[in-house]
Design a protein around this motif. Structure first.
Motif, PDB file in Angstrom:
ATOM      1  N   GLY A   1       0.792  -1.214   0.000  1.00 27.90           N
ATOM      2  CA  GLY A   1       0.000   0.000   0.000  1.00 27.90           C
ATOM      3  C   GLY A   1       0.822   1.260   0.000  1.00 27.90           C
ATOM      4  N   GLY A   2       2.155   1.124   0.044  1.00 26.65           N
ATOM      5  CA  GLY A   2       3.007   2.295   0.097  1.00 26.65           C
ATOM      6  C   GLY A   2       3.087   3.048  -1.205  1.00 26.65           C
ATOM      7  N   ARG A   3       2.969   2.343  -2.306  1.00 30.33           N
ATOM      8  CA  ARG A   3       2.894   2.932  -3.627  1.00 30.33           C
ATOM      9  C   ARG A   3       4.177   3.593  -4.100  1.00 30.33           C
ATOM     10  NH1 ARG A   3      -3.191   5.575  -3.676  1.00 30.33           N
ATOM     11  NH2 ARG A   3      -4.291   3.621  -3.283  1.00 30.33           N
ATOM     12  N   ALA A   4       5.274   3.477  -3.371  1.00 32.26           N
ATOM     13  CA  ALA A   4       6.536   4.062  -3.825  1.00 32.26           C
ATOM     14  C   ALA A   4       7.686   3.226  -3.311  1.00 32.26           C
ATOM     15  CB  ALA A   4       6.664   5.503  -3.329  1.00 32.26           C
ATOM     16  N   LEU A   5       8.809   3.287  -4.014  1.00 32.25           N
ATOM     17  CA  LEU A   5      10.017   2.578  -3.616  1.00 32.25           C
ATOM     18  C   LEU A   5      10.975   3.529  -2.922  1.00 32.25           C
ATOM     19  CD1 LEU A   5      10.821   0.368  -6.747  1.00 32.25           C
ATOM     20  CD2 LEU A   5       9.803  -0.354  -4.591  1.00 32.25           C
TER      21      LEU A   5
END
Lengths: 111, 112
Positions: free
Chosen positions: B96-100
């Motif tokens: 659910g973080g949607r970013a690396l």
């Protein structure tokens, strides 16, 4: 393979100048990202978006604004550029945030 | 602070040797760990990835070993070739973080 195009490829501006970096992806990916790359710091996330009109703050957002005008286009704005913002900027897109496709990068120098 | 740490910063190996790159993290919510490779003057590209459900992921000469208890990963490159000379980034994200979130990278030089 995903196509991510950044422009300009190189930019020189002066302290206090106004700069817009552009990014366009042609694969209808939902997610788009702006990273900066600096020696010793790796890739640091500035802003990202998961759709037109959506904006999310990354880890190093100070001094940067971003705007996602369409599914394809994502812009990074530096309204009062400072020498500390001299860097290599990468835009990336992703269908599901797990695999990022990077553009060729924009090298920005702030004098 | 750096959420994803990598070591060493750089290393040189001989052709044919095994290269070992290290990565560690603090956030227990991270559950996906890709490695990206960047050749000089080029942009990063996904090399191999592992998730929390696995201890090991292999793809040809590249293998990720994952120690979940210690929150450590390592990337092994067997039979290293001069063409493997590049900077390798470990990254992490949470569901659910949607970013690396990327580490600082390890620059590898393989000498013939």
């Amino acid at each position: 393979e995903a196509a991510v195009t950044q422009s300009p490829r190189n930019k020189v501006t002066v302290t206090g100048g106004n700069v817009t970096l552009s990014c366009r992806q042609t694969n209808s990916h939902n997610y788009m990202y702006w990273y900066r790359q600096d020696t010793g710091h790796g890739l640091r996330l500035i802003h990202y978006s998961y759709g037109a009109g959506n904006l999310q703050i990354g880890d190093v957002p100070d001094g940067y604004k971003a705007t996602r005008t369409t599914q394809e286009d994502f812009f990074l704005l530096l309204e009062l550029a400072s020498p500390s913002q001299t860097s290599l900027y990468f835009c990336a897109s992703s269908e599901n945030w797990n695999t990022l496709y990077f553009g060729a990068g924009t090298r920005l120098s702030v004098l | 602070q750096q959420q994803v740490r990598q070591s060493p910063q750089s290393l040189t190996v001989w052709e044919g040797e095994t290269t070992i790159l290290n990565c560690s993290y603090e956030d227990s919510t991270f559950d996906y760990f890709p490695w990206y490779r960047q050749f000089p003057g080029k942009s990063p590209a996904l090399l191999i990835a592992i998730s929390l459900v696995s201890n090991k992921k292999e793809d040809g000469r590249f293998t990720i070993f994952f120690n979940k208890r210690e929150k450590k990963l390592s990337l092994h490159i067997t039979d290293s070739q001069p063409g493997d000379s590049a900077t390798y980034f470990c990254a992490a994200s949470y569901q659910g973080g949607r970013a690396l979130i990327f580490g600082t990278g390890t620059t590898v030089s393989v000498s013939p």
